[in-house]
Design a protein around this motif. Structure first.
Motif, short mmCIF file in Angstrom:
data_model
loop_
_atom_site.label_atom_id
_atom_site.label_comp_id
_atom_site.label_asym_id
_atom_site.label_seq_id
_atom_site.Cartn_x
_atom_site.Cartn_y
_atom_site.Cartn_z
N SER A 77 -22.25 33.57 7.43
CA SER A 77 -23.25 34.62 7.32
C SER A 77 -23.85 34.95 8.68
O SER A 77 -24.04 36.12 9.03
N LEU A 78 -24.12 33.90 9.45
CA LEU A 78 -24.69 34.10 10.78
C LEU A 78 -23.68 34.74 11.73
O LEU A 78 -24.01 35.67 12.48
N MET A 79 -22.43 34.29 11.66
CA MET A 79 -21.40 34.84 12.55
C MET A 79 -21.09 36.30 12.20
O MET A 79 -20.67 37.07 13.07
N ALA B 1 -17.93 34.24 3.84
CA ALA B 1 -19.19 33.71 3.30
C ALA B 1 -19.26 33.91 1.79
O ALA B 1 -19.73 33.03 1.05
N LEU B 2 -18.76 35.05 1.32
CA LEU B 2 -18.75 35.32 -0.13
C LEU B 2 -17.85 34.32 -0.86
O LEU B 2 -18.20 33.83 -1.94
N GLU B 3 -16.69 34.00 -0.28
CA GLU B 3 -15.80 33.00 -0.89
C GLU B 3 -16.52 31.66 -1.03
O GLU B 3 -16.41 30.98 -2.06
N ALA C 166 -24.81 36.63 -0.58
CA ALA C 166 -23.53 36.90 0.08
C ALA C 166 -23.09 38.34 -0.16
O ALA C 166 -22.62 39.02 0.77
N ARG C 167 -23.22 38.82 -1.38
CA ARG C 167 -22.81 40.21 -1.68
C ARG C 167 -23.74 41.22 -1.02
O ARG C 167 -23.30 42.28 -0.58
N CYS D 198 -20.38 49.44 -3.70
CA CYS D 198 -19.64 48.57 -4.62
C CYS D 198 -20.15 47.13 -4.53
O CYS D 198 -20.36 46.45 -5.56
N ALA D 199 -20.35 46.65 -3.30
CA ALA D 199 -20.86 45.29 -3.10
C ALA D 199 -22.27 45.16 -3.66
O ALA D 199 -22.64 44.15 -4.26
N LEU D 200 -23.06 46.23 -3.49
CA LEU D 200 -24.43 46.21 -4.01
C LEU D 200 -24.43 46.23 -5.53
O LEU D 200 -25.25 45.56 -6.18
N ASP D 201 -23.51 46.98 -6.14
CA ASP D 201 -23.38 47.00 -7.60
C ASP D 201 -23.07 45.60 -8.13
O ASP D 201 -23.62 45.16 -9.15
N ALA D 202 -22.15 44.91 -7.45
CA ALA D 202 -21.77 43.56 -7.87
C ALA D 202 -22.96 42.61 -7.77
O ALA D 202 -23.18 41.78 -8.66
N ALA D 203 -23.74 42.74 -6.70
CA ALA D 203 -24.92 41.90 -6.54
C ALA D 203 -25.94 42.19 -7.63
O ALA D 203 -26.56 41.28 -8.20
#
Length: 806
Positions: A486-488, A508-510, A524-525, A543-548
Motif C-alpha cells: 500500500s505504501l509503495m 496489496a488487494l491480494e 485495499a479496494r 468499479c473498485a469503489l463499487d466493490a468496496a
C-alpha cells in the motif's frame, strides 16, 4: 485409553444373507464412535473402536458409545446374535494390531455369545457411568446399562407457544453481549413475521451482528454497530409480539442471591430499548441440586471446566461448535448437561447460561494439574476460528490466546500491530512480543519508511520499504506485506510512475483478500480506486469503489460510508454527472451531521455547492459555499471558481494571497478534513503544504480572477504566474494541469499584447493533457463523457474544435 472390540462370529454369512443389515449396524456404530470423539478401524480379527486418554472426556464418551451399542444390539437382534464384544483399558498405549495379543486370553475362554463384556481395568474407569454385573468365575463384568443421572427431575422446558425467555446479566457483564447471547439462540424469523421494510432492516442489522461477532475481541465497538445490533434484537422481539399478540416476557437473572436485585442505570438504558415489545421482571435466584464436586469423575470434570472457560469468550449458541471441534456432537452436549445438572453445576440442563459459577474455583482446584492441557485444547479451537476468519487478530485476542497457554506465532502479533496503526510499529513494548528479530527490524524500517514519505523523502522511504518487504515475504507476514505494498503504491505515484502504483495496489488487494478482514479489503479496494482515479482511469476507479461499497454494505462497515460516498461524488464530478455527484455529497453531509462530524459535514456541503455551481445555478451554489468559508478553506477555492464560470465580479481583497490553513475540528472520518483532495491527490502529490493540490488550485483561480479584472500590467503578471502554476502541475503530473493551461488560454485571450501563438500554445498543451488523462479510461462511452460533459472540459473541447485541434 479405552478400547471396544467387536467380533461378529458369523459376519461372512451375514454379508451374504443380509448385507444391508450388517452395513447399517456397523455404520451406525461407527457414527456413534465418531460423534463422541473416538476412532474406528478394521483389524484382522474384528472391529476396534478406540478412545484416547488425550481426548477430553474420553471415558464419558466411551460410556455413551457402549450405551448406543447396547441399543443397536437390541434393534438388530433378529440377525446379529452371536458376537464377542470386549471393553478394555490397557495400561499403556497400544497399536491396533497389538491389541489382538492383549485379548488372546479372553478369546481362548468360553463366554456367553451375547452381551458386552468389560474388563476389570475398564470397569474401574466406567464405574461412574455404567452399571455392571460380575461374570461368575471370571475377571469380567457384563454391561447392564447406564447409571441413573438425576437425583430429581429437571425443570420442564418452557412451552414453545409461550413468549417467555431468560436474560442473564449482572453488574460486571456487558448488557449488549447478554442481549445478543439471548437473541443468537433464537431460530431465524419465518417469512411474514415483519413488514417488508422492517424485514429489510432486520436482514441489514443481522450483518451488523455478524460483524460484532467477528470483532468480539476488540476492546471497543463503534456506536453505530452497537445500535444496529440492538435494533436487530428489537425487531426480533417485535416479530415475537406480532406472532403471539402479547408482549415478550423476559426474566432477568442478575446472579445475586437476593430476589429482585436491581441492575445499573447503564443496563436499564439498554433494556429500555425493548420496552415497546418486552416486559422485564426480576427472577428469583437460580436453584441447583446439592453440589458433589468431590465425587465427580475426573474426565467429566474436564468437560465442565471447558464449559466454564468457553462462556468467557463464546456465545452460548457457539458452545456446540467448540465441542464439535473436540469431536463431540450435540447429543453429547445434551447428555453432558444432564450430568452437570445432577452434580449441581447447572440449574437448567438445557441452558449452559445457568452455570453455577460459585463452584468454578472448586472445579479448578481439582483439575490443577490438567488446567494447562485443557486450556490449550480450548486455545486450539480459538486459533482454528481465527484461521477460518471467524475472529480477527486484535491485541485483546492475543492476550486471550496467551492466557490459554497458546504459543502465538509472530504473524498473528504482526497482524495485531499492523491493524493498530503505524505508531504500534515503533512501540518497543509491542515489538518485544515478536520473537524473530529480523521481523522486528523490518517493522521498524516500515514505520521509518512511512515517516520519511511524510517528510517528502520518497527515495529513502522506497528503499526502506523494499528492504522490509523482502523479510515479510520470506516469513509470510501477509498483514505487513499489505502495508508495504500500500505504501509503495503511493511512492510510485509520487515518483510519477502510475502503472507501478496500480500493480502495487493490486498486490496489496491480494494480501487483503487472504486476510479475510472486511476493513482491510475495503481499504485495499479504496486504495486501488484512488490509484486508478489519479491515473485517469475513472471507469476502473468506479468499479473498485463499487466493490468496496458492496463489501462495506454486506459487512455493515459504516466507518467507510462517508469516505466512499465522498469519493464517488468526486469521480462523478470529474465525469460531469453533477446531479448524481450532488446526491452523493448531500448523503455524506447528512450522515456526517447525524454523527456530529461538523468538519466532514462542512466539507461535503462545500462540494454540494460546487456541484450546484457547475449546473449553472451560480447564486445558490455561491451562497452555500460562502456559509462554509469561515470554517472550510476549500470554500474559498470554489468561490473563486464560481466567479470565473459566471463572469461575475468578485472582491479579491476577501481572498488572502496565500491559501489559508483554517482551524477545523478534527472530528472527521476524512483525513485532513480542511482539504478536498485529502482522500486522493494529496496522498501522493501533497507531500508538503506548499505542493498540496488545493493550494495550487487556489493560486490558479486567484491569478485567473486577477487576469479577468485587470487586463493591464497586473493581469499580465498574473498570467505569467498562472502559466508557472500550469507548468509545475504538468511536471508534477497533477491531474488538473489541463484545467490550468486552459485558464491560461482564456486569460491570455482577454489580455491585450499576449501573442496569439502563445495562447494557442496554452490551448494545445491543455488539450494534450486532457487527451493523456482521457486515454486511460477503458470504457469508450465514459471517455467521451469525460471529454465533453464536465464544464471545464466542455469549454476546452469546444475551443480545441474551433482551433482545429480535433
Amino acid at each position: 485409553m479405552l478400547f471396544i472390540f467387536l467380533d461378529l462370529r458369523y459376519q461372512r454369512q451375514l454379508a451374504r444373507i443380509c448385507p444391508e443389515v450388517l452395513s447399517s449396524f456397523l455404520s451406525s456404530l461407527a457414527d456413534s464412535v465418531r460423534r463422541n470423539g473416538g476412532s474406528d478401524c478394521k483389524i484382522s480379527t474384528g472391529f476396534l473402536y478406540r478412545f484416547d486418554t488425550d481426548s477430553i472426556g474420553y471415558v464419558f464418551s466411551a460410556s455413551r458409545v457402549i450405551a448406543d451399542l447396547q441399543q443397536l444390539l437390541v434393534s438388530f437382534r433378529e440377525r446379529i446374535q452371536n458376537y464377542f464384544i470386549l471393553v478394555d483399558a490397557p495400561s499403556e498405549s497400544l497399536l491396533a494390531e497389538a491389541f489382538i495379543d492383549s485379548i488372546a486370553d479372553y478369546r481362548n475362554n468360553m463366554y456367553p455369545e451375547e452381551g458386552i463384556l468389560i474388563t476389570t481395568a475398564a470397569a474401574a474407569l466406567l464405574r461412574h457411568y455404567c452399571s455392571t454385573v460380575q461374570v461368575q468365575g471370571t475377571s469380567l463384568s457384563f454391561f447392564t446399562g447406564v447409571r441413573s443421572l438425576m437425583y430429581a427431575e429437571p425443570p420442564a422446558p418452557v412451552s414453545s407457544d409461550k413468549n417467555r425467555y431468560s436474560l442473564f446479566i449482572s453488574e460486571k457483564s456487558d448488557p449488549v453481549r447478554a442481549i445478543l447471547d439471548l437473541v443468537l439462540g433464537f431460530e431465524p424469523l419465518p417469512a411474514g413475521s415483519l413488514l417488508p421494510r422492517e424485514y429489510d432492516s432486520y436482514e441489514a442489522t443481522a450483518k451488523a451482528l455478524s460483524m460484532y461477532r467477528k470483532y468480539r475481541f476488540s476492546e471497543s465497538h463503534p456506536a453505530y454497530l452497537i445500535t444496529a445490533c440492538l435494533e436487530h434484537a428489537a425487531l426480533y422481539f417485535r416479530a415475537l409480539k406480532n406472532r403471539s399478540g402479547s408482549m415478550t416476557e423476559i426474566e432477568i437473572h442478575t446472579g445475586s442471591s437476593e430476589t429482585g436485585s436491581a441492575v445499573s442505570a447503564e443496563i436499564q438504558t439498554v433494556l429500555g430499548t425493548f420496552g415497546e415489545y418486552c416486559v422485564f421482571r426480576y427472577a428469583p435466584p437460580l436453584k441447583y441440586m446439592p453440589p458433589d464436586i468431590v465425587n465427580m469423575p475426573d474426565d467429566l470434570l474436564e468437560l465442565v471446566w471447558i464449559v466454564f472457560r468457553s462462556t468467557e469468550f463464546l456465545f452460548t449458541c457457539e458452545i456446540p461448535d467448540l465441542f464439535k471441534f473436540l469431536g463431540k456432537n450435540s447429543e453429547f452436549l445434551e447428555s453432558l448437561g444432564c450430568w452437570m445438572y445432577s452434580y449441581g453445576l447447572l440449574s437448567n440442563p438445557r441452558d449452559f447460561r445457568t452455570l453455577n459459577y460459585a463452584l468454578k474455583e472448586r472445579v479448578e482446584d481439582r483439575l490443577a494439574s490438567r488446567i494447562g492441557v485443557l486450556s490449550r485444547s480450548v486455545a486450539n479451537y480459538v486459533w482454528s476460528c481465527y484461521e477460518n476468519g471467524a475472529f480477527l487478530a486484535v491485541p485483546s485476542g492475543y492476550r486471550i490466546l496467551v492466557h490459554l497457554g497458546y504459543t502465538v506465532p509472530d504473524h498473528f502479533i504482526v497482524r495485531c500491530l499492523c491493524s493498530s496503526g503505524d505508531s504500534c510499529l515503533s512501540d518497543p513494548q509491542a515489538l518485544s512480543l515478536v520473537s524473530d528479530r529480523q521481523v522486528v527490524a523490518a517493522l521498524e524500517k516500515l514505520e521509518l519508511a512511512g515517516k520519511k514519505f511524510r517528510e517528502g523523502l520518497t527515495g529513502e522511504a522506497h528503499a526502506l520499504a523494499k528492504d522490509s518487504l523482502l523479510v515479510f515475504q520470506k516469513e509470510e507476514m501477509t498483514a505487513a506485506e499489505f502495508k508495504v505494498f500500500s505504501l509503495m503504491s503511493l511512492f510510485s505515484l509520487t515518483r510519477k510512475n502510475g502503472s507501478d502504483a496500480i500493480v502495487y495496489a493490486e498486490y496489496a488487494l491480494e494480501n487483503a483478500l487472504s486476510l479475510m478482514d472486511p476493513n482491510t479489503v475495503i481499504t485495499a479496494r479504496c486504495n486501488l480506486s484512488v490509484m486508478h482515479f489519479l491515473n485517469g482511469n475513472l471507469h476502473s476507479a468506479l468499479c473498485a469503489l463499487d466493490a468496496a461499497s458492496k463489501i462495506a454494505e454486506d459487512g455493515y462497515v459504516r466507518d467507510y460510508e462517508i469516505p466512499l460516498l465522498f469519493m464517488r461524488g468526486r469521480m462523478l464530478f470529474e465525469l460531469g454527472d453533477y446531479r448524481k455527484a450532488e446526491a452523493c455529497f448531500a448523503s455524506a453531509e447528512k450522515i456526517a451531521s447525524g454523527l456530529a462530524l461538523s468538519g466532514t459535514a462542512c466539507l461535503s456541503r462545500v462540494w454540494v455547492g460546487r456541484c450546484i455551481v457547475h449546473q449553472g445555478r451560480y447564486q445558490a451554489g455561491t451562497l452555500l459555499m460562502a456559509e462554509c468559508s469561515s470554517t472550510c478553506a476549500d470554500a474559498l477555492i470554489y468561490l473563486l471558481e464560481a466567479a470565473i464560470l459566471s463572469g461575475d465580479e468578485i472582491d479579491l481583497a476577501a481572498f488572502p494571497e496565500k491559501f489559508p490553513v483554517l482551524s477545523v475540528p478534527q472530528d472527521s472520518v476524512l483525513p485532513a478534513v480542511s482539504g478536498s483532495f485529502s482522500l486522493a491527490e494529496d496522498l501522493c502529490f501533497g507531500a508538503s503544504p506548499e505542493s498540496a493540490v488545493g493550494e495550487r488550485m487556489y493560486r490558479a483561480f486567484r491569478h485567473t480572477v486577477t487576469c479577468q479584472s485587470d487586463t493591464g500590467p497586473a493581469g499580465s503578471a498574473a498570467l505569467q504566474s498562472l502559466s508557472s502554476v500550469a507548468q509545475t502541475a504538468q511536471d508534477e503530473k497533477d491531474p488538473y494541469a489541463a484545467l490550468y493551461y486552459y485558464l491560461c488560454y482564456e486569460a491570455g485571450s482577454k489580455i491585450p499584447g499576449v501573442p496569439r501563438k502563445e495562447t494557442e500554445l496554452f490551448l494545445s498543451r491543455s488539450f494534450k493533457a486532457l487527451q493523456i488523462r482521457a486515454k486511460e479510461i477503458s470504457d469508450n462511452n465514459l471517455r467521451e463523457q469525460f471529454m465533453q460533459q464536465p464544464v471545464w472540459n466542455a469549454r476546452l473541447y469546444r475551443a480545441a474544435r474551433t482551433h482545429m485541434l480535433i
